[in-house]
Design a protein around this motif. Structure first.
Motif, mmCIF file in Angstrom:
data_model
loop_
_atom_site.group_PDB
_atom_site.id
_atom_site.type_symbol
_atom_site.label_atom_id
_atom_site.label_comp_id
_atom_site.label_asym_id
_atom_site.label_seq_id
_atom_site.Cartn_x
_atom_site.Cartn_y
_atom_site.Cartn_z
ATOM 1 N N LYS A 108 1.073 -0.750 -0.045
ATOM 2 C CA LYS A 108 -0.581 -0.310 0.190
ATOM 3 C C LYS A 108 0.797 0.966 -0.168
ATOM 4 C CE LYS A 108 -3.613 0.962 2.447
ATOM 5 N NZ LYS A 108 -4.839 0.996 4.127
ATOM 6 N N ILE A 109 2.130 1.459 1.220
ATOM 7 C CA ILE A 109 2.767 2.110 1.351
ATOM 8 C C ILE A 109 3.552 2.848 -0.571
ATOM 9 C CG2 ILE A 109 5.069 2.964 2.276
ATOM 10 C CD1 ILE A 109 3.934 1.419 4.473
ATOM 11 N N LEU A 110 4.096 1.638 -1.085
ATOM 12 C CA LEU A 110 4.423 1.834 -2.138
ATOM 13 C C LEU A 110 3.902 2.265 -3.278
ATOM 14 C CD1 LEU A 110 6.572 -1.663 -2.819
ATOM 15 C CD2 LEU A 110 7.773 1.107 -2.342
ATOM 16 N N GLY A 111 2.264 1.483 -3.263
ATOM 17 C CA GLY A 111 1.298 1.393 -4.272
ATOM 18 C C GLY A 111 0.837 3.258 -4.467
ATOM 19 N N ILE A 112 0.384 3.916 -2.724
ATOM 20 C CA ILE A 112 0.431 5.053 -3.011
ATOM 21 C C ILE A 112 1.663 6.849 -3.607
ATOM 22 C CG2 ILE A 112 -0.403 7.036 -1.540
ATOM 23 C CD1 ILE A 112 -1.832 4.749 -0.252
ATOM 24 N N THR A 113 2.689 5.407 -2.851
ATOM 25 C CA THR A 113 3.826 6.636 -3.896
ATOM 26 C C THR A 113 4.188 6.186 -5.234
ATOM 27 O OG1 THR A 113 5.022 5.284 -1.215
ATOM 28 C CG2 THR A 113 6.925 6.563 -3.244
ATOM 29 N N LEU A 114 3.778 5.462 -5.385
ATOM 30 C CA LEU A 114 3.050 5.590 -7.284
ATOM 31 C C LEU A 114 2.440 6.339 -7.724
ATOM 32 C CD1 LEU A 114 4.991 3.798 -10.117
ATOM 33 C CD2 LEU A 114 3.663 2.453 -9.012
ATOM 34 N N LEU A 115 1.654 6.100 -7.412
ATOM 35 C CA LEU A 115 0.257 7.139 -7.543
ATOM 36 C C LEU A 115 1.003 8.708 -7.692
ATOM 37 C CD1 LEU A 115 -2.565 5.411 -6.052
ATOM 38 C CD2 LEU A 115 -2.377 5.534 -8.064
ATOM 39 N N LEU A 116 0.887 8.662 -6.163
ATOM 40 C CA LEU A 116 1.273 9.830 -6.356
ATOM 41 C C LEU A 116 3.049 10.685 -6.921
ATOM 42 C CD1 LEU A 116 1.656 10.514 -2.340
ATOM 43 C CD2 LEU A 116 0.371 11.804 -3.306
ATOM 44 N N LEU A 117 3.787 9.923 -7.052
ATOM 45 C CA LEU A 117 4.641 10.480 -8.220
ATOM 46 C C LEU A 117 3.924 10.143 -9.663
ATOM 47 C CD1 LEU A 117 7.123 8.243 -7.380
ATOM 48 C CD2 LEU A 117 7.531 10.745 -7.041
ATOM 49 N N CYS A 118 2.804 9.429 -10.326
ATOM 50 C CA CYS A 118 2.200 9.700 -11.208
ATOM 51 C C CYS A 118 1.607 11.271 -11.418
ATOM 52 C CB CYS A 118 1.640 8.423 -11.539
ATOM 53 S SG CYS A 118 0.599 8.088 -12.633
ATOM 54 N N VAL A 119 0.999 11.626 -10.303
ATOM 55 C CA VAL A 119 0.652 12.738 -10.623
ATOM 56 C C VAL A 119 1.359 13.729 -10.494
ATOM 57 C CG1 VAL A 119 -1.050 13.967 -9.107
ATOM 58 C CG2 VAL A 119 -2.083 12.008 -9.772
ATOM 59 N N HIS A 120 2.071 13.504 -9.882
ATOM 60 C CA HIS A 120 3.368 14.947 -10.179
ATOM 61 C C HIS A 120 4.158 14.785 -11.156
ATOM 62 C CE1 HIS A 120 5.434 18.035 -7.223
ATOM 63 N NE2 HIS A 120 6.261 16.666 -7.981
ATOM 64 N N PHE A 121 4.714 14.237 -11.776
ATOM 65 C CA PHE A 121 5.090 14.540 -12.762
ATOM 66 C C PHE A 121 4.645 13.973 -13.452
ATOM 67 C CE2 PHE A 121 8.353 13.459 -10.055
ATOM 68 C CZ PHE A 121 9.669 14.142 -9.580
#
Lengths: 205, 205
Positions: free
Chosen positions: A111-124
């Motif tokens: 979950k921690i990794l997945g949400i990090t991935l989602l955040l990176l996807c939106v941010h970049f």
């Protein structure tokens, strides 16, 4: 290919609470349910990131410290989360051990990794398969509560097994850390707005 | 005025669906389950939440599990875990267990009862929107089904050191679990918001 019309591009905002479509820039309060209107939960990216960093740092003590102490006939044993799983394997309870492994070690970490991935996807503003990322978000949002399994199991054992020297179970410091990880990741998933994934995609059919 | 709605997860602008009872309406772009209207959704919610409110009393008060180790017996209710955790000063974990296994299931049942009762009797109340919003937010924090899984894992862990007997409280709890699952299936947010909008419009005329 032309991108399909989103409500926002057509000048509508969907109320977060009741789903009512509201003309953009007309009101700050939803006429149906009187909650505050905003197009996206942009500012929450920071909140989501903060919650994820906190839960990642709590994930470490949750796994290092004992989550419960079991006394049986005078012999005291301290169990970490991993130790509890090892004990279940010793009892030949492989399916239950697998269940606890998934619910208390893999799910919080993924979950921690997945949400990090989602955040990176939106941010970049990554160009990704938005459908795949939305599914990732849905899985994360769905499985979150099942990690409470270990906490409930411990609370049942602590309440039930209290027979002094014969047998007793007490909760350990990792229980607080682990419960905090579960709650924080649940809030993190809730604060993320999956529509942001779709907003940045330049084209899709 | 043409009636539109928007997908909550990808913001696609859609014509308001005319899904028949029993159908499921999915977002064509991201696959989100928009709504699944049921026949007599409001009446069933009313009946189920009333039944749940009755069952919650024995589920909370009667012993769920009794264990026997070396001739010593001990009973455990839904509350004994919470009180044992409090005795250990693990108040954060105790609060989380109390909220997700006792308090929030009760609150959600009360909210579902109040909302469906007002819609059923066609009595408009300003607070019905507030109740709906609370219900939507608190929904995922009531974790009866996770707790039930915790009971199973705890029983497996205890099985080689103690004799376990199931009490009536456990049966009431399982009944509550089934009612909760049915209720979650019946309570379609979209249908309810639409009924509320209709009711409030009629009130203003």
């Amino acid at each position: 290919m032309k991108a399909p019309a989103t409500a926002l591009k057509q000048g509508f905002i969907r109320c977060h609470e009741c789903g009512q479509l509201i003309k953009a820039n007309t009101t700050l309060i939803c006429p149906v349910c009187r909650s505050r209107v905003s197009a996206r939960r942009h500012q929450n990216l920071h909140l989501t990131a903060a919650l994820i960093i906190s839960s990642l740092s709590l994930y470490i003590p949750a796994n290092i410290f004992p989550i419960m102490t079991v006394t049986e006939l005078g012999a005291t044993a301290r169990h970490t989360i991993a130790g509890g799983i090892a004990a279940l394997i010793h009892q030949d309870m492989i399916p239950i051990a697998l269940l606890v492994l998934i619910a208390s070690i893999l799910v919080p970490l993924l979950k921690i990794l997945g949400i990090t991935l989602l955040l990176l996807c939106v941010h970049f503003k990554w160009q990704v398969d938005a459908l795949l990322f939305t599914r990732l978000y849905r899985i994360i949002a769905f499985v979150g509560r099942w990690s409470m399994l270990d906490i409930f199991m411990i609370s049942i054992l602590v309440g039930l097994v209290d027979l002094g020297g014969v047998a007793s179970v007490i909760a350990g410091p990792a229980a607080t850390a682990f419960a905090a990880v579960v709650v924080l990741t649940m809030f993190a998933a809730k604060s993320f707005d999956p529509r942001l994934i779709w907003d940045h995609q330049l084209s899709h059919d | 005025m043409p009636v539109f709605e928007a997908c909550p997860e990808c913001d696609l602008l859609l014509n308001q669906s005319k899904a028949a009872p029993g159908d499921k309406a999915h977002c064509p772009r991201c696959g989100f389950l928009l709504h699944r209207p049921h026949k007599h959704s409001i009446e069933r919610t009313l009946a189920l939440s009333a039944a749940g409110l009755v069952l919650i009393v024995p589920a909370n008060l009667l012993p769920m599990l009794t264990i026997k180790i070396l001739g010593k017996t001990q009973e455990g209710t839904l509350w004994s875990g919470v009180s044992a955790l409090l005795k250990e000063d693990m108040w954060a974990v105790a609060a989380m267990v109390l909220l997700s296994s006792v308090a929030l299931p009760v609150i959600n049942l009360i909210l579902a009862f109040l909302i469906s009762f007002h819609l059923f009797a066609e009595k408009f109340n300003r607070r019905i929107m507030v109740w709906m919003r609370w219900y939507q937010h608190l929904f995922e924090w009531a974790m009866i089904e996770v707790y039930a899984l915790g009971i199973i894992v705890a029983c497996v862990k205890l099985s080689d050191m103690a004799d376990i007997k199931f009490g009536f409280g456990l049966y009431a709890f399982i009944g509550l679990l089934m009612i909760n699952t049915l209720l979650a299936n019946e309570f379609d947010n979209y249908t309810f918001w639409r009924s509320i909008t209709h009711l409030s419009k009629r009130q203003r005329v």
